[in-house]
Design a protein around this motif. Structure first.
Motif, PDB file in Angstrom:
ATOM      1  N   CYS A  51      31.922  32.890  -2.972  1.00  0.00           N
ATOM      2  CA  CYS A  51      31.977  31.652  -2.183  1.00  0.00           C
ATOM      3  C   CYS A  51      31.132  31.771  -0.913  1.00  0.00           C
ATOM      4  O   CYS A  51      30.424  30.841  -0.545  1.00  0.00           O
ATOM      5  CB  CYS A  51      33.416  31.325  -1.812  1.00  0.00           C
ATOM      6  N   GLY A  66      27.558  21.790  -3.162  1.00  0.00           N
ATOM      7  CA  GLY A  66      28.879  22.396  -3.284  1.00  0.00           C
ATOM      8  C   GLY A  66      29.070  23.617  -2.412  1.00  0.00           C
ATOM      9  O   GLY A  66      30.169  24.156  -2.343  1.00  0.00           O
ATOM     10  N   GLU A 111      31.687  23.072   0.246  1.00  0.00           N
ATOM     11  CA  GLU A 111      33.005  23.107  -0.361  1.00  0.00           C
ATOM     12  C   GLU A 111      33.397  24.534  -0.746  1.00  0.00           C
ATOM     13  O   GLU A 111      34.570  24.887  -0.748  1.00  0.00           O
ATOM     14  CB  GLU A 111      33.073  22.194  -1.588  1.00  0.00           C
ATOM     15  N   ASP A 157      35.080  26.035   2.171  1.00  0.00           N
ATOM     16  CA  ASP A 157      36.427  25.458   2.280  1.00  0.00           C
ATOM     17  C   ASP A 157      37.348  26.049   1.218  1.00  0.00           C
ATOM     18  O   ASP A 157      38.513  26.348   1.479  1.00  0.00           O
ATOM     19  CB  ASP A 157      36.375  23.932   2.137  1.00  0.00           C
ATOM     20  N   ILE A 168      40.788  21.469  -4.151  1.00  0.00           N
ATOM     21  CA  ILE A 168      39.607  20.837  -3.581  1.00  0.00           C
ATOM     22  C   ILE A 168      38.721  20.343  -4.723  1.00  0.00           C
ATOM     23  O   ILE A 168      38.626  20.988  -5.767  1.00  0.00           O
ATOM     24  CB  ILE A 168      38.828  21.822  -2.680  1.00  0.00           C
ATOM     25  N   GLU A 169      38.092  19.195  -4.514  1.00  0.00           N
ATOM     26  CA  GLU A 169      37.097  18.678  -5.452  1.00  0.00           C
ATOM     27  C   GLU A 169      35.724  19.093  -4.931  1.00  0.00           C
ATOM     28  O   GLU A 169      35.487  19.067  -3.725  1.00  0.00           O
ATOM     29  CB  GLU A 169      37.173  17.157  -5.541  1.00  0.00           C
ATOM     30  N   TYR A 170      34.834  19.454  -5.850  1.00  0.00           N
ATOM     31  CA  TYR A 170      33.513  19.890  -5.425  1.00  0.00           C
ATOM     32  C   TYR A 170      32.471  19.583  -6.502  1.00  0.00           C
ATOM     33  O   TYR A 170      32.781  19.562  -7.682  1.00  0.00           O
ATOM     34  CB  TYR A 170      33.520  21.384  -5.107  1.00  0.00           C
ATOM     35  N   CYS A 217      29.346  20.593  -8.846  1.00  0.00           N
ATOM     36  CA  CYS A 217      28.831  21.829  -9.458  1.00  0.00           C
ATOM     37  C   CYS A 217      27.781  21.408 -10.469  1.00  0.00           C
ATOM     38  O   CYS A 217      27.949  21.550 -11.671  1.00  0.00           O
ATOM     39  CB  CYS A 217      29.960  22.611 -10.124  1.00  0.00           C
ATOM     40  N   TRP A 265      31.368  17.447 -11.586  1.00  0.00           N
ATOM     41  CA  TRP A 265      32.305  17.748 -10.506  1.00  0.00           C
ATOM     42  C   TRP A 265      33.509  18.460 -11.093  1.00  0.00           C
ATOM     43  O   TRP A 265      33.869  18.256 -12.253  1.00  0.00           O
ATOM     44  CB  TRP A 265      32.789  16.476  -9.825  1.00  0.00           C
TER      45      TRP A 265
END
Length: 175
Positions: free
Chosen positions: A62, A69, A72, A75, A93-95, A97, A105
């Motif tokens: 990450c 993304g 995110e 986050d 969480i939505e992100y 990709c 997503w």
């Protein structure tokens, strides 16, 4: 139930049957188990690079994320860290990709992995992370937003679009 079935075998079969990509991380965020969907996603999206991420620090992945993304991803790392420390019971969480072939997503969810014994003071032994493809829902949301802000006959922005745009512009001007 057959005596030849072991509890762990059942758990693996159930997790492998799910379409969400799932991994299990230790208290430091290192991946130590993944399901079939995770392996398939990895094979399709990072051919030749990483086989299944076993032994890889999810927090480092990450931290080094780039492109759509990546904000995110930081986050997500903070949420994962909070669940691992016991500061949060759950995180999601939505992100985006997106790949070279498609726009997509995902919804990432993190839940603590606990020992069964409630007598142990700190019973968090890691976390379960799942990633569910929500592309169809996100595309529908975007389509509804477009329909709500344009005139059906002309395709031009409608009054609702103008009102929202004007409010955003005024807020930016007043800051």
């Amino acid at each position: 139930m057959s005596s030849t079935l072991v509890e762990g075998d059942i758990a693996v079969a159930v997790i492998d049957a799910l379409t969400s990509q799932i991994c299990v991380v230790d208290p430091e965020g290192v991946i130590f188990a993944v399901n079939r969907a995770w392996k398939q996603f990895t094979a399709e999206n990072s051919p030749g690079q990483v086989r299944d991420h076993i032994g890889v620090s999810y927090l480092n992945v990450c931290r080094h994320s780039i492109g759509p993304g990546s904000e995110e991803a930081l986050d997500f790392a903070n949420g994962l860290r909070a669940v691992l420390r016991g500061e949060r019971e759950f995180f999601q969480i939505e992100y985006p990709c997106h790949s070279a072939k498609e726009i997509r997503w995902f919804l990432a969810r993190v839940s603590p992995l606990r020992r069964r014994s409630p007598s142990i003071e700190h019973n968090n032994i890691g976390a379960v992370v799942s990633h569910m493809n929500i592309t169809d829902r996100k595309l529908a949301e975007m389509d509804y937003a477009r329909l709500a802000s344009t005139d059906q006959l002309t395709g031009l922005p409608n009054r609702r679009f103008f009102d929202e745009f004007a409010k955003l512009d005024m807020d930016r001007f007043l800051q």
